[in-house]
Design an enzyme around this catalytic site. Sequence first.
Site, PDB file in Angstrom:
ATOM      1  N   ASN A  31      19.705  22.576 -25.993  1.00  0.00           N
ATOM      2  CA  ASN A  31      18.613  22.822 -25.057  1.00  0.00           C
ATOM      3  C   ASN A  31      17.774  21.553 -25.009  1.00  0.00           C
ATOM      4  O   ASN A  31      17.002  21.282 -25.934  1.00  0.00           O
ATOM      5  CB  ASN A  31      17.786  24.014 -25.515  1.00  0.00           C
ATOM      6  CG  ASN A  31      16.531  24.212 -24.684  1.00  0.00           C
ATOM      7  OD1 ASN A  31      16.388  23.646 -23.607  1.00  0.00           O
ATOM      8  ND2 ASN A  31      15.597  25.016 -25.187  1.00  0.00           N
ATOM      9  N   ALA A  76       7.861  17.972  -8.587  1.00  0.00           N
ATOM     10  CA  ALA A  76       6.978  17.339  -9.566  1.00  0.00           C
ATOM     11  C   ALA A  76       7.775  16.789 -10.743  1.00  0.00           C
ATOM     12  O   ALA A  76       7.510  15.688 -11.232  1.00  0.00           O
ATOM     13  CB  ALA A  76       5.932  18.341 -10.055  1.00  0.00           C
ATOM     14  N   TYR A 130      10.020  21.647  -9.071  1.00  0.00           N
ATOM     15  CA  TYR A 130      11.182  20.758  -9.097  1.00  0.00           C
ATOM     16  C   TYR A 130      10.809  19.355  -8.612  1.00  0.00           C
ATOM     17  O   TYR A 130      11.153  18.349  -9.250  1.00  0.00           O
ATOM     18  CB  TYR A 130      12.285  21.351  -8.220  1.00  0.00           C
ATOM     19  CG  TYR A 130      13.583  20.579  -8.231  1.00  0.00           C
ATOM     20  CD1 TYR A 130      14.460  20.679  -9.303  1.00  0.00           C
ATOM     21  CD2 TYR A 130      13.950  19.766  -7.158  1.00  0.00           C
ATOM     22  CE1 TYR A 130      15.655  19.985  -9.314  1.00  0.00           C
ATOM     23  CE2 TYR A 130      15.140  19.070  -7.157  1.00  0.00           C
ATOM     24  CZ  TYR A 130      15.988  19.179  -8.245  1.00  0.00           C
ATOM     25  OH  TYR A 130      17.177  18.489  -8.254  1.00  0.00           O
TER      26      TYR A 130
END
Length: 241
Positions: free
Chosen positions: A62, A156, A154
Site C-alpha cells: 500500500n 489536486a 484527483y
Amino acid sequence: MLKGKVALVTGGSRGIGAAIARQLASMGANVAVIYAGNQQAAEEVCSQCREFGVESRAYRCNVADFGETKDTVAAVKADFGTVHILVNNAGITRDGLIPMMKEDAFDAVLDTNLKGAFNMIRHCAGLFLRNREGCIINISSVSGLMGNAGQCNYAASKAGLIGLTKSVAKELAPKGIRCNAIAPGFIRTDMTGTQEKNPLLAMIPLGTMGEAEDVAQAAAYLATAKYVTGEVLRVDGGIAM
C-alpha cells in the site's frame, strides 16, 4: 540500453504501469512490480518481463503507508541490490462533485496518488544518493494541468505531483538524480474503459484515445534522457495544448 539497471514500478500490475514495466524490461532493466491487491495480475506482468531475459519480482504494498513502502524498498534492495529507476504510477480515483464529496474520498486519493509518490521517493533516495545516479518518473495527468469537473481530488493530487517533481528535481540534480513527470491524457485502460462515445474525445486534436504503450514509450525516453530533469511530458493527443 538499461542492462543491469533495476526499475521499481508502482501500480505495475495493469494498465499504464504494466506497459511501463514491460517496456523497461525490453530495454534490459530488471523490474520490481509493486501491486496493491491483484497478485495474479502482478505475477503475469513479471512473467512477461522475464521473457526479455531479465529478472522480475512482484511485491504487495500500500504505497500510501509510509512504513509499508519503507519495508518494500528494503525488500527490493535485498533481492536486486539497489534501485536505479523509480516509476510512481500507483493511482486511484474517487470521483464526485465537490458539494457532495466525502472527506475520506478526498483523503484516499491524495494519500495514494501524491503521498504514495513521496513515500517511494523518500525511501529510494538513499539508494540513489549512494549510487550517485537515479531516475524518478512520476505519472501525473492532464487533469493536474487543466483541472476536471468531478475530479477535484484527483486533479489536486496530480497537480501536486508536478510540484513534487520540480522540487525533487531541483533538490537532487546536484547528486546526478533526475526527476520528471508524464501527464497522460485520455488513455485506454481498465480505469477509463474504452469510452469510445465519451464527449471528451471531441476535445482531442488527434481524435482518438491513447494507449498505455504510448505512455510507456515516454517513460522509456525519460529513463534514458540524461540531460532532462524537472520536465512534464504530455502524452495526451494534444488535449492540453
